[in-house]
Scaffold this active site. Sequence first.
Site, mmCIF file in Angstrom:
data_model
loop_
_atom_site.group_PDB
_atom_site.id
_atom_site.type_symbol
_atom_site.label_atom_id
_atom_site.label_comp_id
_atom_site.label_asym_id
_atom_site.label_seq_id
_atom_site.Cartn_x
_atom_site.Cartn_y
_atom_site.Cartn_z
ATOM 1 N N GLU A 83 4.160 -3.405 -1.391
ATOM 2 C CA GLU A 83 3.659 -4.268 -0.333
ATOM 3 C C GLU A 83 4.718 -5.292 0.046
ATOM 4 O O GLU A 83 5.719 -5.471 -0.653
ATOM 5 C CB GLU A 83 2.380 -4.995 -0.763
ATOM 6 C CG GLU A 83 2.569 -5.984 -1.904
ATOM 7 C CD GLU A 83 1.276 -6.681 -2.278
ATOM 8 O OE1 GLU A 83 0.284 -6.552 -1.540
ATOM 9 O OE2 GLU A 83 1.263 -7.369 -3.315
ATOM 10 N N LYS A 105 -2.001 -2.580 4.231
ATOM 11 C CA LYS A 105 -1.095 -1.906 3.301
ATOM 12 C C LYS A 105 -0.693 -0.509 3.769
ATOM 13 O O LYS A 105 0.417 -0.054 3.501
ATOM 14 C CB LYS A 105 -1.741 -1.832 1.905
ATOM 15 C CG LYS A 105 -2.094 -3.191 1.315
ATOM 16 C CD LYS A 105 -0.868 -4.087 1.176
ATOM 17 C CE LYS A 105 -1.182 -5.381 0.465
ATOM 18 N NZ LYS A 105 -2.026 -6.295 1.210
ATOM 19 N N GLU A 160 -2.058 6.210 -3.984
ATOM 20 C CA GLU A 160 -0.675 6.302 -4.443
ATOM 21 C C GLU A 160 -0.637 6.928 -5.831
ATOM 22 O O GLU A 160 -1.609 6.858 -6.588
ATOM 23 C CB GLU A 160 -0.032 4.912 -4.520
ATOM 24 C CG GLU A 160 0.218 4.249 -3.193
ATOM 25 C CD GLU A 160 0.840 2.886 -3.345
ATOM 26 O OE1 GLU A 160 1.360 2.383 -2.329
ATOM 27 O OE2 GLU A 160 0.808 2.310 -4.459
ATOM 28 N N GLY A 202 -4.117 -8.561 -5.228
ATOM 29 C CA GLY A 202 -4.629 -9.246 -6.402
ATOM 30 C C GLY A 202 -5.438 -8.364 -7.334
ATOM 31 O O GLY A 202 -6.184 -8.859 -8.176
ATOM 32 N N ASN A 207 4.860 -9.396 1.146
ATOM 33 C CA ASN A 207 4.171 -10.669 1.300
ATOM 34 C C ASN A 207 4.884 -11.496 2.358
ATOM 35 O O ASN A 207 6.073 -11.797 2.225
ATOM 36 C CB ASN A 207 4.130 -11.427 -0.024
ATOM 37 C CG ASN A 207 3.210 -10.765 -1.017
ATOM 38 O OD1 ASN A 207 2.071 -10.442 -0.698
ATOM 39 N ND2 ASN A 207 3.695 -10.529 -2.224
ATOM 40 N N GLU A 256 7.906 -6.082 -2.311
ATOM 41 C CA GLU A 256 7.588 -5.811 -3.703
ATOM 42 C C GLU A 256 7.680 -4.314 -3.997
ATOM 43 O O GLU A 256 7.241 -3.484 -3.200
ATOM 44 C CB GLU A 256 6.200 -6.346 -4.040
ATOM 45 C CG GLU A 256 6.062 -7.840 -3.749
ATOM 46 C CD GLU A 256 4.910 -8.479 -4.495
ATOM 47 O OE1 GLU A 256 4.119 -7.758 -5.116
ATOM 48 O OE2 GLU A 256 4.814 -9.716 -4.456
ATOM 49 N N LYS A 303 -6.403 2.322 -3.604
ATOM 50 C CA LYS A 303 -6.161 0.894 -3.362
ATOM 51 C C LYS A 303 -6.725 0.454 -2.016
ATOM 52 O O LYS A 303 -6.734 1.217 -1.045
ATOM 53 C CB LYS A 303 -4.649 0.607 -3.364
ATOM 54 C CG LYS A 303 -3.948 0.995 -4.643
ATOM 55 C CD LYS A 303 -2.446 0.829 -4.543
ATOM 56 C CE LYS A 303 -2.033 -0.620 -4.441
ATOM 57 N NZ LYS A 303 -0.557 -0.764 -4.470
ATOM 58 N N ARG A 359 5.077 -14.604 3.312
ATOM 59 C CA ARG A 359 4.918 -16.028 3.021
ATOM 60 C C ARG A 359 5.856 -16.419 1.895
ATOM 61 O O ARG A 359 6.552 -15.585 1.328
ATOM 62 C CB ARG A 359 3.481 -16.308 2.590
ATOM 63 C CG ARG A 359 3.043 -15.450 1.407
ATOM 64 C CD ARG A 359 1.743 -15.892 0.803
ATOM 65 N NE ARG A 359 1.187 -14.916 -0.117
ATOM 66 C CZ ARG A 359 1.575 -14.731 -1.369
ATOM 67 N NH1 ARG A 359 2.577 -15.446 -1.867
ATOM 68 N NH2 ARG A 359 0.996 -13.830 -2.141
#
Length: 450
Positions: A287, A116, A200, A164, A289, A275, A158, A291
């Site tokens: 972030e 990240k 953050e 998740g 993703n 996102e 984080k 996929r």
Amino acid sequence: MFEKILIANRGEIALRIHRACKEMGISTVAVHSTADADAMHVRLADESVCIGPAPAKDSYLNIPAIVSAATITGADAVHPGYGFLSEEASFASILEEHGFTFIGPTAEHIELMGDKVAAKQAVENNGVPVVPGSRGAIESASEARSIAGDIGYPVLIKAAGGGGGRGMQIVQSADEVEDAYRMARTEAKASFRNDTVYMEKFLEKPRHIEVQVFADGQGGAVHLGERDCSLQRRHQKVLEEARSPALTNASREKIGKIASDAVRRIGYRNAGTIEFLYENGEFYFIEMNTRLQVEHPVTEMITGIDMVREQIRVAAGSPLSFEQSDITFEGHAIECRITAEHPETFAPSPGLITDYHPPGGISVRVDSGLYAGYSIPPHYDSLVAKLIVHGASRNECLMRLRRSLEEFVIGGIDTTIPLHAKIIDNLDFVNGDYDIHWLERFVAEDLVDN
């Protein structure tokens, strides 16, 4: 084009990939654990291979077993779906080393976006707005306290190597920093074998907006619009809609172009999702993703594009089959994630499906591997079905969704169908007036009322 694809996943997404393959004339190989021998995707695939016992670490996360299954069946390529090994860079590398095509991004891009901190730096360098925070990993509690003082409380510590909601701590004041820093690192280490954390600014009432991107690694890159994924419980998405009721057309076009330009610049290949948190008219990257997303069907419903089919085409070396000017957005779509959980306590509810009747009608789609007589195993994620509904307008979509939820029958277990029915009847949701904290409040208030 590929002749045979091994599907390295289970449940509804494995069935979704199988269907796309069959419509392209491609044979399929299902892999499964001993607990999934009777799963629908296993029954429908052209071939199936048992890759281990029920625990995911011994089956769906067992890379040698999956590579062996691909070898003995003569597969050309492997589609990872989402979850499990879909964002494991080493899996993509090992497949390529053994002569199989990984249907997804390069291992290098998976690794980059899986960190990240590195991902944030990479996208910021390519014009993507980011949340104010640390420039990299935080090495000590004192450094965390100093950065938090500059940013202003509240802040969020984080995990750099996961998601998740694990390895994540909200810090409201300076005297909470040390404990939060220690707890975030401990949880990150346990969950992701990586205790690196970063910081953050914690936004008070943001929405979770994600932009679907697609690139071919040959200079072609587009966005397929945004999805609003703000309805979350414990950082897990529950309901998604496209397009977001919070955005204007101008803001949509702006962030879509920023996202597609960024993936073009880094040479990205295949499907991806960038996102953002969105608050007071501003977007902040959180972030990427690398996929296919669980909620990809709402994008398919408003664009008419089969994303899995396009994933396969691009992985086979073809350029994108469309340009940005070819993509149009029609109407509104909402997806409800139906899980095998009690709708109020959220206690898991695996077990035998005694009755199954999915809703139907125009513009109603159900992605599920359920059938009457199937027994849901207790070993995996609780998602058992996705109800996706499209309408010419958001109001029409809501009316169709309400009717569809009333028709949906899953007997023998508890499901979250009643929760979704309550959500879409709530005036805040009907008005599109919600943020990422709304559902937690709604669930808590509902429990008190009952």
